[in-house]
Design a protein around this motif. Structure first.
Motif, PDB file in Angstrom:
ATOM      1  N   ASN A   1       0.810  -1.221   0.000  1.00  0.00           N
ATOM      2  CA  ASN A   1       0.000   0.000   0.000  1.00  0.00           C
ATOM      3  C   ASN A   1       0.842   1.269   0.000  1.00  0.00           C
ATOM      4  O   ASN A   1       0.308   2.360   0.055  1.00  0.00           O
ATOM      5  CB  ASN A   1      -0.937   0.012   1.213  1.00  0.00           C
ATOM      6  N   GLU A   2       2.177   1.111  -0.022  1.00  0.00           N
ATOM      7  CA  GLU A   2       3.076   2.258   0.038  1.00  0.00           C
ATOM      8  C   GLU A   2       3.648   2.596  -1.330  1.00  0.00           C
ATOM      9  O   GLU A   2       3.917   1.712  -2.131  1.00  0.00           O
ATOM     10  CB  GLU A   2       4.260   1.959   0.967  1.00  0.00           C
ATOM     11  N   VAL A   3       3.859   3.874  -1.573  1.00  0.00           N
ATOM     12  CA  VAL A   3       4.535   4.337  -2.773  1.00  0.00           C
ATOM     13  C   VAL A   3       5.878   4.894  -2.337  1.00  0.00           C
ATOM     14  O   VAL A   3       5.942   5.767  -1.481  1.00  0.00           O
ATOM     15  CB  VAL A   3       3.712   5.421  -3.502  1.00  0.00           C
ATOM     16  N   LYS A   4       6.963   4.337  -2.890  1.00  0.00           N
ATOM     17  CA  LYS A   4       8.313   4.734  -2.480  1.00  0.00           C
ATOM     18  C   LYS A   4       9.169   5.034  -3.694  1.00  0.00           C
ATOM     19  O   LYS A   4       8.842   4.668  -4.808  1.00  0.00           O
ATOM     20  CB  LYS A   4       8.982   3.603  -1.703  1.00  0.00           C
ATOM     21  N   ARG A   5      10.293   5.671  -3.455  1.00  0.00           N
ATOM     22  CA  ARG A   5      11.309   5.888  -4.479  1.00  0.00           C
ATOM     23  C   ARG A   5      12.149   4.620  -4.601  1.00  0.00           C
ATOM     24  O   ARG A   5      12.511   4.006  -3.606  1.00  0.00           O
ATOM     25  CB  ARG A   5      12.227   7.048  -4.106  1.00  0.00           C
ATOM     26  N   ALA A   6      12.467   4.225  -5.832  1.00  0.00           N
ATOM     27  CA  ALA A   6      13.280   3.035  -6.060  1.00  0.00           C
ATOM     28  C   ALA A   6      14.723   3.288  -5.652  1.00  0.00           C
ATOM     29  O   ALA A   6      15.425   2.382  -5.236  1.00  0.00           O
ATOM     30  CB  ALA A   6      13.207   2.618  -7.521  1.00  0.00           C
ATOM     31  N   GLY A   7      15.185   4.502  -5.786  1.00  0.00           N
ATOM     32  CA  GLY A   7      16.560   4.847  -5.431  1.00  0.00           C
ATOM     33  C   GLY A   7      16.742   6.331  -5.556  1.00  0.00           C
ATOM     34  O   GLY A   7      15.812   7.070  -5.870  1.00  0.00           O
ATOM     35  N   LYS A   8      17.966   6.759  -5.337  1.00  0.00           N
ATOM     36  CA  LYS A   8      18.266   8.185  -5.447  1.00  0.00           C
ATOM     37  C   LYS A   8      19.093   8.416  -6.699  1.00  0.00           C
ATOM     38  O   LYS A   8      20.100   7.759  -6.919  1.00  0.00           O
ATOM     39  CB  LYS A   8      19.020   8.668  -4.228  1.00  0.00           C
ATOM     40  N   LYS A   9      18.676   9.370  -7.477  1.00  0.00           N
ATOM     41  CA  LYS A   9      19.411   9.686  -8.693  1.00  0.00           C
ATOM     42  C   LYS A   9      20.682  10.441  -8.362  1.00  0.00           C
ATOM     43  O   LYS A   9      21.716  10.230  -8.953  1.00  0.00           O
ATOM     44  CB  LYS A   9      18.526  10.509  -9.644  1.00  0.00           C
ATOM     45  N   TYR A  10      20.615  11.342  -7.409  1.00  0.00           N
ATOM     46  CA  TYR A  10      21.758  12.138  -7.010  1.00  0.00           C
ATOM     47  C   TYR A  10      22.049  11.903  -5.542  1.00  0.00           C
ATOM     48  O   TYR A  10      21.174  11.726  -4.738  1.00  0.00           O
ATOM     49  CB  TYR A  10      21.462  13.630  -7.226  1.00  0.00           C
ATOM     50  N   SER A  11      23.297  11.929  -5.214  1.00  0.00           N
ATOM     51  CA  SER A  11      23.706  11.731  -3.841  1.00  0.00           C
ATOM     52  C   SER A  11      23.800  13.072  -3.125  1.00  0.00           C
ATOM     53  O   SER A  11      24.245  14.062  -3.707  1.00  0.00           O
ATOM     54  CB  SER A  11      25.069  11.032  -3.802  1.00  0.00           C
ATOM     55  N   SER A  12      23.421  13.118  -1.884  1.00  0.00           N
ATOM     56  CA  SER A  12      23.551  14.345  -1.096  1.00  0.00           C
ATOM     57  C   SER A  12      24.938  14.454  -0.480  1.00  0.00           C
ATOM     58  O   SER A  12      25.263  15.449   0.147  1.00  0.00           O
ATOM     59  CB  SER A  12      22.482  14.403  -0.007  1.00  0.00           C
TER      60      SER A  12
END
Length: 50
Positions: free
Chosen positions: A34-45
């Protein structure tokens, strides 16, 4: 009156649908249960502190 047929489209419905499918394929958003999440991060902080 059908709202979808009020005027001639700039692109065909087939082109529109193909673009929507490609956008979904390239999306970084995934559904997990039931959750919508990001698959990964395109840019690193992380930054180089040197």
């Amino acid at each position: 009156m059908n709202n979808a047929n009020n005027h001639e489209g700039i692109i065909s419905r087939e082109q529109f649908q193909a673009v929507q499918e490609e956008k979904a394929r390239r999306s970084n958003v995934v559904q997990q249960g039931n959750e919508v999440k990001r698959a990964g991060k395109k840019y690193s902080s992380m930054t180089d502190s040197n």
